[in-house]
Design a protein around this motif. Structure first.
Motif, mmCIF file in Angstrom:
data_model
loop_
_atom_site.group_PDB
_atom_site.id
_atom_site.type_symbol
_atom_site.label_atom_id
_atom_site.label_comp_id
_atom_site.label_asym_id
_atom_site.label_seq_id
_atom_site.Cartn_x
_atom_site.Cartn_y
_atom_site.Cartn_z
ATOM 1 N N ASN A 43 0.818 -1.219 0.000
ATOM 2 C CA ASN A 43 0.000 0.000 0.000
ATOM 3 C C ASN A 43 0.850 1.266 0.000
ATOM 4 O O ASN A 43 0.402 2.334 0.414
ATOM 5 C CB ASN A 43 -0.919 -0.002 1.234
ATOM 6 C CG ASN A 43 -2.134 0.896 1.070
ATOM 7 O OD1 ASN A 43 -2.713 0.981 -0.012
ATOM 8 N ND2 ASN A 43 -2.533 1.556 2.148
ATOM 9 N N MET A 94 -0.590 4.475 -1.758
ATOM 10 C CA MET A 94 -1.804 5.078 -1.207
ATOM 11 C C MET A 94 -1.647 5.503 0.245
ATOM 12 O O MET A 94 -2.195 6.525 0.653
ATOM 13 C CB MET A 94 -2.976 4.103 -1.320
ATOM 14 C CG MET A 94 -3.479 3.875 -2.733
ATOM 15 S SD MET A 94 -4.409 5.295 -3.412
ATOM 16 C CE MET A 94 -3.152 6.106 -4.384
ATOM 17 N N LEU A 106 -5.258 7.160 2.345
ATOM 18 C CA LEU A 106 -6.113 7.073 1.158
ATOM 19 C C LEU A 106 -6.741 5.698 0.948
ATOM 20 O O LEU A 106 -7.753 5.602 0.244
ATOM 21 C CB LEU A 106 -5.299 7.446 -0.094
ATOM 22 C CG LEU A 106 -4.677 8.839 -0.103
ATOM 23 C CD1 LEU A 106 -3.854 9.046 -1.363
ATOM 24 C CD2 LEU A 106 -5.754 9.907 0.010
ATOM 25 N N GLN A 107 -6.162 4.653 1.511
ATOM 26 C CA GLN A 107 -6.669 3.308 1.256
ATOM 27 C C GLN A 107 -6.303 2.391 2.420
ATOM 28 O O GLN A 107 -5.153 2.389 2.855
ATOM 29 C CB GLN A 107 -6.064 2.770 -0.047
ATOM 30 C CG GLN A 107 -6.538 1.405 -0.487
ATOM 31 C CD GLN A 107 -6.036 1.074 -1.885
ATOM 32 O OE1 GLN A 107 -6.730 1.266 -2.880
ATOM 33 N NE2 GLN A 107 -4.808 0.596 -1.984
ATOM 34 N N LYS A 108 -7.278 1.615 2.889
ATOM 35 C CA LYS A 108 -7.047 0.706 4.004
ATOM 36 C C LYS A 108 -7.400 -0.721 3.585
ATOM 37 O O LYS A 108 -8.525 -1.181 3.772
ATOM 38 C CB LYS A 108 -7.847 1.137 5.227
ATOM 39 C CG LYS A 108 -7.373 2.463 5.816
ATOM 40 C CD LYS A 108 -7.985 2.719 7.169
ATOM 41 C CE LYS A 108 -7.396 3.970 7.809
ATOM 42 N NZ LYS A 108 -7.921 4.214 9.163
ATOM 43 N N PRO A 109 -6.428 -1.441 3.026
ATOM 44 C CA PRO A 109 -6.696 -2.790 2.525
ATOM 45 C C PRO A 109 -7.213 -3.762 3.587
ATOM 46 O O PRO A 109 -7.981 -4.675 3.262
ATOM 47 C CB PRO A 109 -5.331 -3.235 1.984
ATOM 48 C CG PRO A 109 -4.645 -1.956 1.620
ATOM 49 C CD PRO A 109 -5.065 -0.989 2.682
ATOM 50 N N HIS A 160 -11.347 2.239 -8.385
ATOM 51 C CA HIS A 160 -10.436 2.950 -7.485
ATOM 52 C C HIS A 160 -11.222 3.851 -6.536
ATOM 53 O O HIS A 160 -10.919 3.913 -5.340
ATOM 54 C CB HIS A 160 -9.427 3.769 -8.282
ATOM 55 C CG HIS A 160 -8.390 4.428 -7.430
ATOM 56 N ND1 HIS A 160 -7.410 3.724 -6.765
ATOM 57 C CD2 HIS A 160 -8.194 5.740 -7.113
ATOM 58 C CE1 HIS A 160 -6.649 4.558 -6.081
ATOM 59 N NE2 HIS A 160 -7.107 5.789 -6.267
ATOM 60 N N GLN A 191 -12.621 2.048 -3.482
ATOM 61 C CA GLN A 191 -11.764 1.472 -2.447
ATOM 62 C C GLN A 191 -10.671 2.410 -1.962
ATOM 63 O O GLN A 191 -9.924 2.078 -1.033
ATOM 64 C CB GLN A 191 -11.144 0.151 -2.949
ATOM 65 C CG GLN A 191 -10.243 0.273 -4.171
ATOM 66 C CD GLN A 191 -9.865 -1.070 -4.763
ATOM 67 O OE1 GLN A 191 -10.572 -2.073 -4.605
ATOM 68 N NE2 GLN A 191 -8.722 -1.136 -5.436
ATOM 69 N N ALA A 192 -10.582 3.584 -2.539
ATOM 70 C CA ALA A 192 -9.595 4.576 -2.108
ATOM 71 C C ALA A 192 -10.250 5.948 -2.101
ATOM 72 O O ALA A 192 -11.200 6.196 -2.841
ATOM 73 C CB ALA A 192 -8.374 4.574 -3.021
ATOM 74 N N SER A 193 -9.721 6.842 -1.284
ATOM 75 C CA SER A 193 -10.328 8.176 -1.154
ATOM 76 C C SER A 193 -9.577 9.249 -1.926
ATOM 77 O O SER A 193 -9.859 10.437 -1.776
ATOM 78 C CB SER A 193 -10.410 8.572 0.324
ATOM 79 O OG SER A 193 -9.118 8.610 0.908
#
Length: 379
Positions: A168, A171, A175-178, A283, A286-288
């Protein structure tokens, strides 16, 4: 608690209650003579400053556990240490060159096989075998910026008893939390956005799986590739500005993408979601945010070397995520470990340039790109 508040206040409950916690440089700690125990014994196994950093990292990621390592590749190596002889891992064709090198030259000696897939969004049940124990994901991909559906990959992998490890780095948890999307492990090169100033090496592994946490704790203790206290402290301080830096970097990157797409001297511009409307929607789900890395190719007839030499602000250097803009040629720099055939399969041409956008004044960056394009045309 929102993320900007968390990075500043996550440590205020530590023993000394200092607004800026002290740095513990000790390599060893005195133990109780009767029990021969203590919370800390030897720096390789545990250290108060590294523990503070790991607390902040777990808070940002929303994970139960975080482990700080001496570099991003040390973190990746630790993340992949869960694989055993006879097992295999699936990876995207465009995986970072350092990961490609580790999977191709180190894991085979352990009896572990890496198998590459052109694009992980094309995975099906038929791609999994009884030996498949993990899937390694980069989304956005480096440097093609292709997007992978994390939820779909997690569902497929877990159905076959395989774990999902997500790099990650591009991101960050801002921005993204897998892990929130079902991934088992997240790895990041903290050298990049988390540190943000191109002045230290660090890596982090996060997970909420207690069994995996024990394996990664063993990696720290047995292999010793841990982050030193001074660098742990510096990373804690850098994290406090991470959301602010990313906000400025993304604003600059968006403007640069729009500008480059209008220039006759640019053949292609790639950014998260640029491949298709489907990837753009994916995208966004799943991402901000898009992050601050883009890649592009100059139009035919322009001199790439002249363009790079003319640039005043982006340094021609590997790495990314710093406050300063950096530009590189992935085929000979970040992905040089790949064979030409592997780079072609990944969509990494010899002319592709990757730009990591910093926090400089936007007008200066745009003007610099324009004058470099003019220099490339003159040649």
């Amino acid at each position: 608690m929102q993320i900007q508040t968390a990075v500043i206040h996550a440590l205020h409950d530590f023993e000394h209650r200092a607004v800026v916690p002290p740095v513990h440089l000790a390599s060893t700690f005195a133990l109780d003579p009767e029990t021969e125990g203590g919370e800390y014994a030897y720096q390789r196994s545990s250290n108060p400053t590294r523990a503070q950093l790991e607390t902040v990292l777990a808070t940002l990621e929303g994970s139960a556990h975080a482990f700080a390592f001496a570099s991003g590749m040390a973190a990746t190596a630790a993340a992949l240490s869960i694989l055993r002889e006879g097992e295999e891992i699936l990876l995207p064709a465009s995986v970072y060159g350092g990961t490609y090198r580790f999977v191709g030259r180190v894991l085979p000696a352990r009896g572990v096989t890496g198998r590459y897939v052109d694009h992980l969004d094309e995975l099906t049940d038929e791609d999994f075998t009884p030996a498949t124990r993990a899937v390694f994901v980069e989304t956005p991909a480096n440097p093609t910026l292709r997007i992978t559906d994390l939820r779909r990959v997690v569902e497929l992998a877990h159905r076959h008893g395989a774990r999902v490890i997500v790099d990650n780095t591009f991101m960050t948890p801002v921005l993204q939390k897998p892990l929130d999307l079902g991934a088992d492990v997240v790895v990041q090169s903290a050298t990049k956005y988390l540190a943000g100033h191109s002045d230290l090496l660090a890596g982090v592994v996060t997970t909420s799986d207690d069994e995996l946490a024990e394996a990664y704790r063993l990696c720290q203790q047995a292999e010793g590739g841990v982050l030193a206290p001074q660098d742990s402290f510096r990373l804690i301080q850098s994290l406090k500005t991470l959301p602010l830096r990313l906000e400025r970097q993304q604003a600059n990157a968006r403007a640069i993408v729009s500008h480059l797409r209008e220039q006759e001297g640019i053949a292609t511009v790639r950014f998260p979601g640029s491949h298709s409307a489907h990837e753009a929607r994916l995208h966004a789900s799943q991402a901000s945010g898009p992050g601050a890395v883009l890649s592009f190719e100059l139009a035919e007839g322009l001199d790439r070397v002249a363009f790079l030499r003319a640039l005043r602000y982006p340094a021609f250097a590997v790495s990314l995520g710093g406050v300063e803009s950096l530009i590189c040629r992935p085929s000979t720099m970040t992905h040089e470990a790949m064979t030409p055939q592997a780079r072609a399969a990944a969509g990494i041409s010899d002319e592709l340039l990757r730009l990591s956008v910093g926090i400089e004044d936007l007008e200066d960056l745009l003007g610099d790109l324009d004058q470099a394009l003019a220099a490339a045309r003159l040649r």
